[in-house]
Design an enzyme around this catalytic site. Structure first.
Site, mmCIF file in Angstrom:
data_model
loop_
_atom_site.group_PDB
_atom_site.id
_atom_site.type_symbol
_atom_site.label_atom_id
_atom_site.label_comp_id
_atom_site.label_asym_id
_atom_site.label_seq_id
_atom_site.Cartn_x
_atom_site.Cartn_y
_atom_site.Cartn_z
ATOM 1 N N GLY A 101 25.206 -42.105 85.994
ATOM 2 C CA GLY A 101 24.350 -41.193 87.101
ATOM 3 C C GLY A 101 23.940 -39.893 86.289
ATOM 4 N N GLY A 123 21.068 -38.022 88.331
ATOM 5 C CA GLY A 123 20.997 -37.546 89.655
ATOM 6 C C GLY A 123 21.185 -35.851 89.748
ATOM 7 N N GLY A 142 25.060 -35.565 88.342
ATOM 8 C CA GLY A 142 25.541 -36.339 86.965
ATOM 9 C C GLY A 142 24.593 -35.340 85.947
ATOM 10 N N SER A 185 31.315 -37.411 98.923
ATOM 11 C CA SER A 185 30.636 -36.057 99.784
ATOM 12 C C SER A 185 31.388 -36.049 100.875
ATOM 13 C CB SER A 185 29.083 -36.600 99.642
ATOM 14 O OG SER A 185 28.960 -37.180 101.021
ATOM 15 N N SER A 186 30.945 -34.928 101.302
ATOM 16 C CA SER A 186 31.618 -34.583 102.818
ATOM 17 C C SER A 186 31.452 -35.337 103.750
ATOM 18 C CB SER A 186 31.249 -32.910 102.954
ATOM 19 O OG SER A 186 29.752 -33.081 103.107
ATOM 20 N N TYR A 196 27.483 -45.712 103.699
ATOM 21 C CA TYR A 196 27.681 -44.636 102.670
ATOM 22 C C TYR A 196 29.188 -44.258 102.583
ATOM 23 C CZ TYR A 196 27.763 -40.915 99.327
ATOM 24 O OH TYR A 196 28.072 -39.666 98.341
ATOM 25 N N LYS A 227 32.617 -44.972 100.067
ATOM 26 C CA LYS A 227 32.959 -43.762 99.468
ATOM 27 C C LYS A 227 34.669 -43.739 99.723
ATOM 28 C CE LYS A 227 29.858 -42.214 96.633
ATOM 29 N NZ LYS A 227 30.101 -42.044 95.278
ATOM 30 N N PRO A 257 32.671 -32.992 97.155
ATOM 31 C CA PRO A 257 32.057 -31.730 97.442
ATOM 32 C C PRO A 257 31.293 -31.518 98.655
ATOM 33 C CG PRO A 257 30.750 -33.357 95.804
ATOM 34 C CD PRO A 257 31.776 -33.911 96.425
ATOM 35 N N THR A 258 31.091 -30.350 99.055
ATOM 36 C CA THR A 258 30.406 -29.911 100.188
ATOM 37 C C THR A 258 28.806 -30.168 100.078
ATOM 38 O OG1 THR A 258 30.040 -28.029 101.915
ATOM 39 C CG2 THR A 258 29.978 -27.299 99.594
ATOM 40 N N ASN A 259 27.958 -29.690 100.887
ATOM 41 C CA ASN A 259 26.644 -29.666 100.631
ATOM 42 C C ASN A 259 26.131 -29.011 99.568
ATOM 43 O OD1 ASN A 259 26.244 -30.750 103.271
ATOM 44 N ND2 ASN A 259 26.347 -28.645 104.235
ATOM 45 N N ARG A 307 8.889 -25.908 102.641
ATOM 46 C CA ARG A 307 8.118 -25.639 103.867
ATOM 47 C C ARG A 307 7.886 -24.347 103.350
ATOM 48 N NH1 ARG A 307 10.845 -26.679 109.306
ATOM 49 N NH2 ARG A 307 8.716 -26.161 109.802
ATOM 50 N N ARG A 315 26.822 -23.175 108.099
ATOM 51 C CA ARG A 315 26.872 -24.348 107.150
ATOM 52 C C ARG A 315 27.242 -23.743 105.707
ATOM 53 N NH1 ARG A 315 25.936 -26.709 110.860
ATOM 54 N NH2 ARG A 315 24.483 -28.477 111.418
#
Lengths: 364, 409
Positions: A61, A64, A67, A161-162, A190, A194, A217-219, A241, A263
């Site tokens: 990967g 991505g 990756g 992922s979180s 998903y 995972k 990982p977090t966001n 935006r 967050r």
């Protein structure tokens, strides 16, 4: 070095690496002997990941978000033998293809950053892809890693992922929250895949002694992120935006809610740094949270993005719209206890990301 | 999608009337698969696709796809899995998670991709251990993923949960008519009577039988006998399976239980009676009792109009007769034998294997039995069986005959 009996998967890898790192050959050899190695064998000390820059590293990967950051990091660290395969070259959902690849290449290290990822809309529309493709990719890679003859694969790293954590996990979310309650329905497909991957790594370690570790990982944000109008996450969406508003000369950008939810964000280059840190030092059963440990309100985030992008108009909050989850923060104290911390402050990371966005996405 | 002619008004036959259609029963030699096989034959199905592990390795994606392309089954029942008790799960966690993930992912995906929508319906089987360790009793379908799993079988459980979710996802995205059912504790012919790996009911049958044969004065069972358990004869499960294949096309998995609880005491007394052991049944009340209650909530299935028909006493008689005829109480687990001997096991059900009578095995048996009763795992030496009580297990070994080695040696 050969062993008269298989090395116990219950061997304390920390002890082993501590002794090895100490450079004390006498202690190291006696530890090896206690595990059944013969003293007349060639004493080859197992290299730490970071020093093993000639070894073959398969980064699944590599194109991505995650990756590509890991790829960048490994190149910067001097790794010279990176195995990189696009989907067209190796379809990771094909068991036989993955096995053939492993047989031909025999990587020493494997980093599983390949996955089918997407936001809420994508998960809801393509649940079968999100569960099946991810199950296939990870099952094929982990199993092929084990079976690669001669124990060629000495370490494997699995990424998630979180969103594997329950919808109502305690905040900050510790590793122990895994499977403690119902998942967030919008990404359960998903998440289940995972979770199965984490468990598979654990099971392979217990039964076979495969040195497989997992990190959640977090966001994340950073270069190569997805800025798609429908599918992107909140941070790239804000960047897009504000940028579009700046270019079009709009007066204002309206954001839903009050801006009060908290967050956590981590720049993907920090994640890559944590990945190589864990590859080098961690061989435990439990998965490891990787976060920055720093929270911002959505309001703070939006104001920062506005500033970094250089939008001069107004940032308006539509308080009639819902706010979403009040807080989402990972508990990364386990990783902090090992001595790792994130280094890229949010402002700097946003500037870096915006620059990449302007150079690579705008006008495409 | 499944109409055989261009006539748009042709009705899709119900499963039960579709007896000439190809039905693939994956895992037809296991406890569940063999019962489903029996049921389908009894119902007049004439086109059953049955493949042993040697004929078709379900963990190989390309082989499964080739099989589906060649055979194009209309119905698929996934009764193939790597199963085992607490000891097996703890020793082989990688096999329990990976083999099951591979089998079910390969089959469900191949079923979808089978050209021309040949596969009309798929039924996926799991077990009650997918539910959280502290699920409310009786356990409703909604308890899924509501809390932590039982650590001793989390590997199998995670794989099965992923299978349920995969069926749901394939229904939502692709419209594949995939359903899942989760049976309660099963018993019956072809069950596993292995000294280390069997569950409580076959373990009790085995113990009382051996005590009868050895002329022992008593059989000692741990605890007070008060914990409640639910059992379902595997022929009842097979009946529920065909019922669901015929009538259910919902997203949610379906619990399949008898709805009838017995205390371990009632169970032990019933087994003693059925086996015909004349000695004493003694309760060692100093030992722990295990989980107080394990009962599935099968009201959803009951509301569809299904109920179990085989009473426990009758089911035990049936099972004991089968076990006596096949020597299964002295045999080792068939699944593992099949795997390790490359399919050379006698199809009749495992007869011909010599018994093990090592002291270590007996001690393992006691510990395994008690663990299966739901007692807490312990490494406290004071709570583990330390001395061999020969009154527990005087197994008369069958001398001679081949004995294949397996992972339990």
């Amino acid at each position: 070095m050969t062993f008269s009996a298989p090395v116990s998967p219950l061997l304390d890898c920390n002890t082993l690496s501590t002794v090895a790192d100490s450079g004390d050959i006498v202690s190291f050899v006696s530890l090896m002997e206690s595990m059944g190695a013969s003293p007349e064998d060639q004493t080859e000390v197992v290299a730490s990941f970071l020093s093993d820059t000639d070894a073959k590293v398969f980064v699944a990967g590599h194109r991505g978000l995650v990756g590509s950051a890991i790829h960048r990091k490994l190149v910067a660290l001097g790794f010279t033998k990176l195995l990189l395969r696009t989907h067209a070259e190796v379809d990771l959902t094909r068991q036989a293809d993955v096995e053939a690849f492993f047989a031909a290449e025999r990587p020493r290290y494997v980093i599983v950053a390949a996955a089918k990822v997407g936001g809420i809309h994508a998960n809801s529309t393509y649940p079968a892809d999100f569960i099946a493709v991810n199950l296939q990719i990870q099952t094929n890679i982990i199993d092929a890693s084990l079976r690669c003859t001669g124990g060629a694969v000495s370490k494997l790293f699995f990424l998630g992922s979180s969103c594997i954590y329950p919808k109502h996990a305690p905040q900050p979310i510790p590793e122990s929250a895994l499977l403690s309650g119902p998942l967030e329905p919008t990404n359960e497909w998903y998440a289940v895949a995972k979770i199965a991957g984490i468990k598979m790594c654990q099971a392979y370690r217990i039964q076979h002694g495969l040195d497989a570790i997992s990190a959640m990982p977090t966001n994340l944000y950073g270069p190569q992120d997805n800025f798609h109008p429908e599918n992107s996450h909140v941070l790239p969406a804000l960047i897009r935006r504000f940028h579009n508003a700046k270019i079009s000369g709009a007066n204002e950008v309206v954001v839903w809610g009050t801006g009060s939810p908290l967050r956590e964000f981590l720049h993907v280059d920090d994640l890559a740094d944590a990945v190589v840190f864990l590859m080098d030092r961690y061989s435990g059963l439990e998965h490891v949270n990787v976060g920055s440990g720093k929270e911002v309100t959505i309001k703070e985030l939006a104001e920062l993005v506005k500033e970094v992008v250089g939008f001069q108009g107004d940032l308006v909050w539509d308080k009639t719209k819902p706010d979403g989850t009040p807080r989402k923060l990972m508990d990364s104290s386990m990783l902090a206890g090992m001595g790792w911390e994130a280094k890229i402050p949010l402002r700097e990371g946003l500037a870096d990301t915006y620059k990449w966005y302007v150079d690579n996405v705008v006008d495409n």
